[in-house]
Design a protein around this motif. Structure first.
Motif, PDB file in Angstrom:
ATOM      1  N   TRP A   1      -1.204   3.621  -4.382  1.00 14.96           N
ATOM      2  CA  TRP A   1      -2.350   3.891  -5.258  1.00 14.96           C
ATOM      3  C   TRP A   1      -2.418   5.352  -5.690  1.00 14.96           C
ATOM      4  CZ3 TRP A   1      -7.709   2.543  -2.606  1.00 14.96           C
ATOM      5  CH2 TRP A   1      -7.896   3.303  -1.467  1.00 14.96           C
TER       6      TRP A   1
ATOM      7  N   TYR B   1       0.341  -0.928   6.169  1.00 17.62           N
ATOM      8  CA  TYR B   1       0.583  -0.357   4.842  1.00 17.62           C
ATOM      9  C   TYR B   1       1.651  -1.142   4.071  1.00 17.62           C
ATOM     10  CZ  TYR B   1      -2.363   3.730   5.623  1.00 17.62           C
ATOM     11  OH  TYR B   1      -3.441   4.561   5.830  1.00 17.62           O
TER      12      TYR B   1
ATOM     13  N   MET C   1     -13.562   1.799   0.872  1.00 18.05           N
ATOM     14  CA  MET C   1     -12.369   2.648   0.915  1.00 18.05           C
ATOM     15  C   MET C   1     -12.314   3.460   2.215  1.00 18.05           C
ATOM     16  SD  MET C   1     -11.447   5.782  -1.575  1.00 18.05           S
ATOM     17  CE  MET C   1      -9.962   6.742  -1.351  1.00 18.05           C
TER      18      MET C   1
ATOM     19  N   PHE D   1      -3.185  -4.510  -0.405  1.00 20.31           N
ATOM     20  CA  PHE D   1      -4.633  -4.327  -0.238  1.00 20.31           C
ATOM     21  C   PHE D   1      -5.318  -4.626  -1.570  1.00 20.31           C
ATOM     22  CE2 PHE D   1      -5.806  -2.280   3.815  1.00 20.31           C
ATOM     23  CZ  PHE D   1      -4.541  -2.172   4.372  1.00 20.31           C
TER      24      PHE D   1
ATOM     25  N   TYR E   1      -8.213  13.329   5.978  1.00 11.97           N
ATOM     26  CA  TYR E   1      -8.358  11.881   5.769  1.00 11.97           C
ATOM     27  C   TYR E   1      -9.725  11.539   5.155  1.00 11.97           C
ATOM     28  CZ  TYR E   1      -7.070   7.013   7.062  1.00 11.97           C
ATOM     29  OH  TYR E   1      -6.733   5.688   7.063  1.00 11.97           O
ATOM     30  N   HIS E   2     -10.521  10.694   5.815  1.00 10.49           N
ATOM     31  CA  HIS E   2     -11.801  10.337   5.194  1.00 10.49           C
ATOM     32  C   HIS E   2     -12.864  11.413   5.356  1.00 10.49           C
ATOM     33  CE1 HIS E   2     -10.300   6.133   6.408  1.00 10.49           C
ATOM     34  NE2 HIS E   2     -10.142   6.232   5.105  1.00 10.49           N
TER      35      HIS E   2
ATOM     36  N   GLU F   1      -0.614  10.014   0.441  1.00 11.02           N
ATOM     37  CA  GLU F   1      -1.865   9.236   0.443  1.00 11.02           C
ATOM     38  C   GLU F   1      -3.063  10.180   0.326  1.00 11.02           C
ATOM     39  OE1 GLU F   1      -2.414   7.559   4.289  1.00 11.02           O
ATOM     40  OE2 GLU F   1      -3.916   6.096   3.643  1.00 11.02           O
TER      41      GLU F   1
ATOM     42  N   ASP G   1     -12.512   3.100   5.490  1.00 11.80           N
ATOM     43  CA  ASP G   1     -12.540   1.875   6.285  1.00 11.80           C
ATOM     44  C   ASP G   1     -12.471   2.134   7.781  1.00 11.80           C
ATOM     45  OD1 ASP G   1      -9.956   2.756   6.282  1.00 11.80           O
ATOM     46  OD2 ASP G   1      -9.057   0.893   5.575  1.00 11.80           O
TER      47      ASP G   1
ATOM     48  N   GLN H   1       2.650   6.553  -1.395  1.00 11.31           N
ATOM     49  CA  GLN H   1       1.451   5.704  -1.333  1.00 11.31           C
ATOM     50  C   GLN H   1       1.240   5.136  -2.735  1.00 11.31           C
ATOM     51  OE1 GLN H   1      -0.454   5.283   1.461  1.00 11.31           O
ATOM     52  NE2 GLN H   1      -2.100   4.101   0.525  1.00 11.31           N
TER      53      GLN H   1
ATOM     54  N   TRP I   1      -7.975  12.834  -1.949  1.00 10.46           N
ATOM     55  CA  TRP I   1      -7.269  11.580  -2.233  1.00 10.46           C
ATOM     56  C   TRP I   1      -6.880  11.509  -3.703  1.00 10.46           C
ATOM     57  CZ3 TRP I   1      -6.857   7.174   1.269  1.00 10.46           C
ATOM     58  CH2 TRP I   1      -7.270   7.486   2.566  1.00 10.46           C
TER      59      TRP I   1
ATOM     60  N   ALA J   1       0.827  -1.210   0.000  1.00  9.04           N
ATOM     61  CA  ALA J   1       0.000   0.000   0.000  1.00  9.04           C
ATOM     62  C   ALA J   1       0.861   1.259   0.000  1.00  9.04           C
ATOM     63  CB  ALA J   1      -0.939  -0.006   1.195  1.00  9.04           C
TER      64      ALA J   1
ATOM     65  N   ARG K   1      -8.206  -3.429  -2.743  1.00  7.06           N
ATOM     66  CA  ARG K   1      -8.703  -2.218  -3.420  1.00  7.06           C
ATOM     67  C   ARG K   1      -7.555  -1.349  -3.902  1.00  7.06           C
ATOM     68  NH1 ARG K   1      -9.454  -0.745   2.027  1.00  7.06           N
ATOM     69  NH2 ARG K   1     -11.485  -1.758   2.234  1.00  7.06           N
ATOM     70  N   ASP K   2      -6.475  -1.298  -3.125  1.00  7.82           N
ATOM     71  CA  ASP K   2      -5.348  -0.446  -3.509  1.00  7.82           C
ATOM     72  C   ASP K   2      -4.638  -0.978  -4.745  1.00  7.82           C
ATOM     73  OD1 ASP K   2      -5.953   0.165  -0.766  1.00  7.82           O
ATOM     74  OD2 ASP K   2      -4.034   1.177  -0.606  1.00  7.82           O
TER      75      ASP K   2
HETATM   76  C1  GLC Z   1      -6.554   3.414   4.496  1.00  6.89           C
HETATM   77  C2  GLC Z   1      -7.654   3.694   3.492  1.00  6.89           C
HETATM   78  C3  GLC Z   1      -8.014   2.446   2.734  1.00  6.89           C
HETATM   79  C4  GLC Z   1      -6.779   1.856   2.078  1.00  6.89           C
HETATM   80  C5  GLC Z   1      -5.705   1.609   3.121  1.00  6.89           C
HETATM   81  C6  GLC Z   1      -4.407   1.178   2.505  1.00  6.89           C
HETATM   82  O1  GLC Z   1      -7.007   2.575   5.493  1.00  6.89           O
HETATM   83  O2  GLC Z   1      -8.773   4.197   4.129  1.00  6.89           O
HETATM   84  O3  GLC Z   1      -8.979   2.745   1.776  1.00  6.89           O
HETATM   85  O4  GLC Z   1      -7.107   0.677   1.432  1.00  6.89           O
HETATM   86  O5  GLC Z   1      -5.442   2.802   3.844  1.00  6.89           O
HETATM   87  O6  GLC Z   1      -3.928   2.146   1.649  1.00  6.89           O
END
Ligand code: GLC
Length: 669
Positions: free
Chosen positions: A613, A221, A365, A225, A549-550, A593, A367, A611, A555, A209, A227-228
């Motif tokens: 992604w 990290y 995402m 991941f 952050y979220h 990130e 999370d 990061q 992002w 990640a 999704r990443d």
């Molecule tokens: C954070 C993000 C998540 C991502 C992870 C690894 O937890 O919220 O979406 O997958 O980092 O980068």
């Protein structure tokens, strides 16, 4: 990659720097930095078997799913490296091959890495499964506590590639004339992306990640991941490098049927992990072997459920087929079974009243707790896309026809539900503003009993005359009016929204550019929750403070999804504008990130650097802009057939009116 390649990659030097990192087991091998083979070797035994696997890829049956000894096989898979085509191993091959590491390498790894060996007696372990071969019960050892998974970290000289990257960065920071910034950024990004590649038994299987050598507390990290990895995968695919993606898809498929328990409770079989890590496990005689160690949420902060992982896996599987033309992968029996397991989990009956997927907070995402439990748009959009992918990929036969029917019905009901009830624009807000409440009937206008007082004051001023968007969430008596970028972009990409809505979403982003793009594309959601709302909704989360952050952070990884949506809607200039903004800062800021503040002005408070992604999202955006035709393989147009399907049994019986008809939608097409 053919078998010979796999073999040659399985005897490679371990870059010294890798050994000093937290992921210094063999997962850290950077395949771009592989110098010629030397004394430190990672040796795969049973090379002959490996060759046989590769030459017999017609064996597509996944024995565990057909022979009824899944648990045994799964336990074995924890231990041994399987070549990608070896997942489809013929039954005759009963002994998986091991990966061993010669003793002198092993001792170095022991000294410098966070391998299982260094931690095996540590109190922080929870469990790691070690098993001595087929038909043997797993020996339960413990697992590294993520928060403590860092050891050592001697300074090791940088490789030549890393030095190049640093030089480029210095050049950029100093704004040196004569440097072709465009090319250099891309070059740096590729070097970094390749540097983030994780190998398992010598073959690339994903990307970590984040990969900041200066980060001494990587938490999780340093894992791959699901999704990443998607933007990394797309960058590799668009560059013509499909092997890593294929390996990733097959290895994660193996993890899917893992026997998993969280405090004695077993989540559904189709669940895909949020992430996985390659660890080294000590064997006798100073040897090691590699294991894939997944996290299904049982170690994740907040124990969040990775609902989006399976959906991303399906989406990536389709993308792999579309871009490489290798459809054989998705046709394999084990892969088909993997798709079905994910869908069974998503389509299972529950207490739900809506066709949208009901999930807990932080299951995508975003999370961690951000008030997105229930029916968040992000999950619905990914669900819809995954259903459309599955519909394309599932082989229709007697065994799958019911599932295909269920998919069609769900697609139709879901798109109706989202288009009709999640859509907001000025006109709709005005309607809600004048809603009558407490309506009891099938024909109710205000079906979810939304009290108009719920409309936040910011929205009344903010909503532009042009454009609109899909709500963040919808529940009884609750509309989450926040704009969530990923869900809206995926609604465009997957055609969950109508053609008009899709256009309007991009119009809104354009009209509200300063809020949603600002100085760094793109805000994860708008606006941030503040004050008392922040206390209640986030549970006083110090990472999710307002505009961080979220909670309204920016992002850069969302750039590729924005670019894709723009390409689909013929708005290339918008994508270009966003990419230019990003490239002005990403490399100089060391690929953060996320960014903080209303305008995305500062590097995020606790943002990771390098990061993956972020890097991959940038590269993927660039590659798609260079080749929009290729990008078009990744989105969907309106499916008129789906609009025809009405799943409502009521209308057929003629007994009662179908609520879908009663919705009086003017926006279905
Ligand atoms: C954070 C993000 C998540 C991502 C992870 C690894 O937890 O919220 O979406 O997958 O980092 O980068």
């Amino acid at each position: 990659m053919n078998a010979i390649n796999i073999l040659s990659k399985s005897t490679m030097k371990l870059p010294s720097r890798v050994l000093s990192l937290r992921n210094a087991s063999f997962l850290g091998l950077r395949y771009s930095f592989n110098p010629p083979c030397c004394e430190e070797k990672l040796t795969c035994k049973s090379k002959a078997i490996l060759l046989i696997f590769n030459q017999n890829s017609q064996f597509h049956a996944y024995p565990s799913r057909f022979l009824g000894f899944q648990r045994i096989l799964n336990n074995t898979q924890r231990l041994y490296c399987l070549p990608s085509s070896g997942f489809a191993q013929p039954r005759a091959v009963s002994r998986p091959y091991r990966v061993s590491v010669e003793a002198r390498v092993a001792s170095r790894v022991r000294d410098l890495s966070t391998s299982v060996e260094t931690r095996v007696n540590d109190k922080n372990f929870e469990r790691i499964f070690v098993q001595d071969g087929i038909n043997v019960k797993p020996l339960v050892v413990e697992r590294i506590d993520k928060d403590e998974s860092i050891v050592g970290g001697d300074q090791v000289p940088l490789t030549e590639d890393e030095n190049n990257v640093n030089n480029i960065r210095v050049g950029l920071e100093e704004g040196k004339a004569g440097i072709s910034v465009e090319i250099d950024i891309e070059k740096e990004a590729w070097n970094l992306l390749r540097g983030a590649v994780v190998t398992y038994c010598g073959t690339p299987v994903g990307t970590v990640a984040a990969n900041d050598p200066a980060d001494k507390l990587p938490l999780n990290y340093d894992q791959v991941f699901i999704r990443d990895f998607v933007p990394s995968a797309l960058a590799f695919l668009l560059k013509g490098e499909g092997e890593i993606v294929k390996n990733f898809l097959l290895h994660t498929l193996q993890l899917q049927s893992w026997e998993k328990t969280v405090d004695c409770y077993s989540p559904g079989q189709g669940l895909m992990p949020a992430s996985f890590k390659v660890r080294t496990v000590p064997l006798d005689d100073n040897k090691f072997e590699e294991v894939l160690d997944p996290d299904f949420g049982e170690s994740a902060i907040g124990r969040v459920a990775p609902v989006d992982s399976g959906l991303w896996w399906i989406i990536l599987l389709r993308a792999y087929g579309k871009i490489t033309g290798d459809y054989a992968l998705q046709e394999r029996v084990d892969v088909q079974t993997g798709i079905k397991l994910i869908l069974n989990l998503c389509l299972a009956d529950g207490f739900d009243m809506f066709p949208s997927l009901l999930v807990t907070d932080g299951s995508c995402m975003i999370d961690r707790r951000m008030g997105i439990h229930g029916h968040p748009l992000e999950i619905q959009a990914l669900f819809y896309a995954a259903l459309r992918c599955s519909r394309e990929m599932l082989t229709v036969n007697d065994g799958s026809k019911n599932l295909v029917r269920a998919i069609n019905n769900r697609l139709s009901a879901l798109s109706f539900h989202i288009r009709e009830y999640y859509w907001v624009d000025m006109k709709k807000i005005n309607e809600i503003y004048r809603y009558k409440t407490e309506e009891y009937s099938l024909d109710a206008i205000n079906k979810f009993n939304i009290y108009p007082e719920q409309i936040p004051s910011w929205l009344m001023d903010w909503i532009p005359g042009e454009g609109g968007y899909l709500l963040g969430n919808l529940q009884p008596a609750h509309m989450d009016f926040r704009f969530f970028t990923l869900g809206n972009l995926w609604s465009v990409v997957s055609s969950l929204g109508t053609p008009k809505q899709n256009e309007a979403i991009l119009n809104l982003i354009e009209a509200k550019w300063d809020d949603i793009v600002g100085q760094m594309p793109l805000k994860i959601c708008y606006p941030a929750v503040e004050n008392e709302e922040w206390r209640i909704i986030t549970g006083c989360d110090p990472k999710n403070t307002p505009w961080s952050y979220h909670n309204g952070g920016s992002w850069p990884t969302l750039l590729w999804q924005f670019t894709l949506a723009c390409i689909k809607m013929g708005r290339l200039e918008l994508a270009q504008k966003a990419v230019s903004l990003a490239e002005k800062r990403l490399a100089i800021d060391r690929w953060p990130e996320y960014y903080d503040t209303r305008a995305g002005k500062f590097i995020g408070k606790q943002s990771r650097l390098y990061q993956t992604w972020t890097i991959a999202g940038f590269l993927t955006s660039r590659l798609m802009l260079e080749n929009p035709e290729m990008a078009s393989l990744l989105f969907w147009e309106e499916d008129y057939e789906l609009l025809e399907i009405c799943v409502c049994a009521l209308s057929k019986s003629g007994r009662k009116k179908c609520s879908r008809g009663a919705a009086k939608s003017q926006i279905l097409v």
